[in-house]
Enzyme design. Structure first.
Site: not given
Ligand code: PEP
Ligand code: MG
Length: 825
Positions: A449, A683, A707, A754
């Site tokens: 975080h 993911e 992920d 992303c």
């Molecule tokens: C990811 O897993 O790359 C993602 C963008 O989702 P988060 O980081 O919110 O799990």
């Molecule tokens: Mg993720």
């Protein structure tokens, strides 16, 4: 004497002691009995009697019935090592109890995570005096149901004669003499005729009785006398002494050292530098400042409970007022965190516990500290990274209230301009108002975080630097080169001058990138790459718009759902999404359906404890298990005026996409609007491998590299012990990305990224070379990402990616991509 019924002390599956993987119990060294695999978390009295022993670690209790049967209930195996964490005693030694009275409460999840096993032996410790006539096994038993029927054995009394010998020993066992060593000592002594007693201070115990021995509460370092009397006293004494001095595998010097947190270096570390893991890219030069808390004096006792209660009330009011004022001034993200803190200050359980301690003569400071640290301990032991983060928040609040009680002002967290902040770890709440040039942490993880918050603010950050960081002195000159994952400490004048030159260039490059941030984003050869931003709040949307983001490739909607007592209504959600869409001037926003569970628990959603939450009810699995939640979110998104698209997190199978599609179609028909485009987050390795099938039904694909890396490499993204390996440039991850692009290419579906790799400079040419056409970066990085894209040539990127796919390590791939970027300039 009539038969004695022993009832189940805890609900669970009753089994034979043979199933207990510990010879002390499995081989009946402690006595005969039954094991229970508990599904309840309170231990109840198995008969009327007296609490004969209650271990200081509160994991084991013995009840002695009026008939003299001693029943030991030992919660889990090796639980003594928890030192009482996760256990709450509801009785004290010597208390009279009735069958069914609660004795101990334990945190089943926390104990299960940390103990060798949760199986709970229920043992007749003085089995020489009682025979088990009947026992229940292979059956679910409830508290109070018959577990064993005991009948007394006629005892023959032997009178001892012979000499008495004695010697002194210091207890070398790290957890003292608890159930397992007590059983082994008893077993050793039973091989002799002599009686062996251990004397500690005023108290003595015959070692044949494990209960009596445990009752001495012997701890590491206690000096004890061992006395033996009988015909073979010498031999018995020698045997018992030798056994105790051996430490029985638990000698203090053999205790496992704390795991080293220094990461394995992925690249060669130059002299004078320390390696870490990049959590947020960039270069910072400045003076080191440690974020260290000075130890506070917490008085134990106080004279007047009424005065203490009043001081606690006043201190809480002071902290409350401070938090409310900061929340009113701060950003939206800051407000969310501070509101959660305010809620903790009003938490009834915490307040009741603190006041109970005060009523028992403890000071206000002690009462509050005990209440918060007990709760924080439970959260830490939950084994869940997000809960552990909340534990840190409790520590934070403990400290703030202690300062208020001491009449001191809150600790200022302001640092001189250009500071590089060093800390063991950092809490999201500690990031608030923190104005520093860079951050380096001993622990932490690259996608935790705080790392996401630092990246969103463009603060270069290294995590998992390890204990070497402790050697950095306050005020040392630091060059934090997060791009190269290095921290240079007090570099030589010449090297420092070179770093300063690089820094000046970086500043210049940033300024130029910002000036061109609103221009279209195409590679040098004219290939269109959409440059989007990831959003987690309205502040992010405002920054993204200012930085020229062409939309949002990932709106993390969790921010709306966490740290609150109930989920937001459909209207509240719609208003929040609308505000972000408006902030981005109606540009496309890809709204990710709620991704809670796993590392992101929501307090309002009761979820069964999971051994591996990251592999359990997470992402769309939660939405499909709670259709009302999914439906209200889908409706809220469909009601936004603008270009909102929907993205499904944590997909592993096509059936999940189909189920969401049905919800979207139904909601759209009901609202009389067009169904929004529906995409899938890639993911899981499974989703990447069936990208061709997903592309038939999904409108777009977006790769979550955070992920995807975690699940491909089987490395927890929040675990600093494996942080050095969690690298999205690993060839296995890149091959799955290539597979995704190929699979989607056949259907001409857009593939975006992303995850963190989209804002990681070496990642950008690699991703474009693999076929990605949309990048969603942190808002702060959008201008630089655009500037980098403009320098790239698609053919060269493809050649780079092809070469990278043939390399065998993330380090080599990164080195290759870095060189490629350097050669562009
Ligand atoms: C990811 O897993 O790359 C993602 C963008 O989702 P988060 O980081 O919110 O799990
Ligand atoms: Mg993720």
């Amino acid at each position: 004497m009539a038969d004695l019924i022993i009832t189940a002390p805890v609900k669970g599956w009753a089994a034979s002691l043979d199933e207990v993987p510990d010879p002390v119990f499995g081989d009946r060294m402690m006595g005969d009995g039954v094991a229970i695999h508990p599904i309840g978390s309170t231990v109840h009295a198995p008969c009327d009697g007296v609490v004969a022993t209650l271990h200081a670690a509160r994991h084991a209790v013995t009840v002695r019935s009026a008939e003299g049967a001693e029943i030991l209930i030992h919660v889990g195996l090796e639980t003594v090592a928890l030192g009482g964490d996760g256990f709450r005693a509801l009785v004290a030694e010597g208390d009279t109890v009735s069958r069914g009275d609660p004795l101990i409460e334990f945190d089943m999840d926390g104990v299960a995570q940390l103990a060798a096993a949760l199986v709970t032996p229920v043992v007749v410790v003085n089995s020489e005096a009682f025979r088990i006539e009947r026992r229940t096994t292979d059956k679910l038993v409830g508290v109070g149901e018959a577990l064993m029927t005991l009948s007394p054995i006629e005892m023959v009394t032997v009178s001892l004669s012979g000499q008495k010998v004695m010697t002194n020993v210091v207890v070398p066992l790290v957890h003292g003499i608890h159930a397992r060593p007590a059983a082994r000592i008893g077993e050793a002594a039973r091989a002799f005729e002599a009686d062996v007693e251990i004397v500690h201070g005023e108290r003595r115990a015959n070692v044949r009785s494990a209960v009596a021995l445990m009752g001495l509460g012997l701890k590491l370092g206690d000096e004890i006398s061992i006395e033996a009397q009988g015909p073979d006293a010498h031999a018995a004494l020698d045997a018992v002494v030798a056994l105790i001095e051996s430490g029985m595998g638990e000698a203090a010097s053999l205790a496992a050292p704390a795991p080293a947190r220094t990461p394995v270096a992925a690249v060669e570390i130059p002299a004078g530098a320390i390696g870490g893991i990049t959590a947020s890219p960039g270069l910072a030069i400045g003076a080191a400042a440690w974020l260290r808390a000075e130890a506070l004096d917490i008085p134990n006792d106080a004279e007047d409970p009424a005065v203490e209660a009043a001081s606690l009330g006043a201190a809480l009011d002071k902290v409350r007022a401070g938090l409310a004022a900061s929340a009113a001034q701060g950003s939206e993200a800051q407000r969310h965190i501070l509101e959660a803190h305010l809620a903790f200050l009003d938490d009834e359980d915490l307040l009741n516990t603190a006041h109970a301690h005060i009523a028992n003569g403890r000071s206000a400071a002690h009462g509050w500290h005990t209440a918060l640290s007990e709760q924080a301990g439970l959260l830490r032991r939950s084994g869940d990274a997000r809960f552990a983060e909340r534990a840190g928040d409790l520590d934070d609040l403990d400290r703030q209230v202690q300062l208020a009680l001491a009449g001191r002002d809150p600790e200022a967290r302001s640092f001189a301009p250009g500071t590089v902040l060093l800390a063991d770890d950092l809490l999201p709440s500690q990031m608030i108002g923190l104005d520093v040039a860079g951050i380096a942490l001993i622990g932490g993880g690259p996608t935790a975080h705080v790392a996401i918050l630092a990246a969103a603010r463009g603060i270069p950050m290294l995590v998992a630097v390890g204990t070497k960081l402790e050697g950095v002195a306050e005020g040392a000159t630091l060059v934090l080169d997060a791009d190269a994952a290095l921290l240079h400490v007090d570099p030589a004048t010449e090297a420092l001058a070179q770093h300063r030159q690089r820094f000046a260039k970086q500043t210049e490059r940033r300024a130029a990138a910002l000036a061109a941030a609103h221009d279209a984003c195409r590679t040098a050869d004219g290939t269109r790459i959409e440059l989007f931003a990831n959003l987690g709040s309205l502040d992010d949307a405002v920054l993204a718009a200012a930085n020229g983001a062409e939309g949002s490739g990932l709106l993390r909607t969790e921010f709306l759902f966490m740290d609150r007592a109930a989920p937001p209504s459909e209207d509240e959600q719609r208003a929040a999404y609308q505000a972000m869409s408006d902030a981005l001037g109606g540009k496309p926003i890809i709204v990710r359906l709620l991704d809670i569970g796993g590392d992101k628990p929501a307090p309002w959603l009761p979820m069964a404890a999971e051994k591996n939450p990251m592999l359990g009810q997470r992402g769309i699995r939660v939405g499909l298990a709670h259709p009302e939640l999914l439906e209200s979110q889908v409706r809220a998104i469909l009601r936004v005026q603008g270009d909102c698209r929907i993205m499904v997190p944590m997909v592993a199978s096509l059936s999940e996409l189909r189920a969401v599609r049905a919800v979207v179609d139904r909601a759209a028909a009901d609202l009389g609007v067009r169904p929004a485009p529906l995409g899938v987050m890639i993911e899981t390795p499974a989703a990447a491998m069936i990208a061709d099938l997903i592309a038939v039904e999904a409108d777009f694909l977006s790769i979550g590299t955070n992920d995807l890396t975690q699940y491909t490499l089987a490395m927890d993204r929040e675990n600093s012990a494996v942080a050095s390996g969690v690298d999205a440039c690993h060839p296995a991850v890149l091959r799955l990305i290539a597979m995704t692009c190929e699979g989607a290419g056949g259907r001409k579906r857009i593939v975006g990224v992303c995850g963190g790799l989209a804002a990681d400079p070496p990642g950008i040419p690699l991703l474009i070379g693999l076929g990605v056409t949309e990048l969603s970066a942190t808002p702060a990085y959008v201008p630089e990402a655009k500037a980098l894209v403009r320098q790239l040539d698609l053919t060269a990127c493809r050649a780079l990616a092809a070469k990278a796919l043939g390399l065998d390590s993330a380090a080599e791939i990164r080195a290759l991509a870095r060189k490629f970027i350097e050669e562009l300039n």
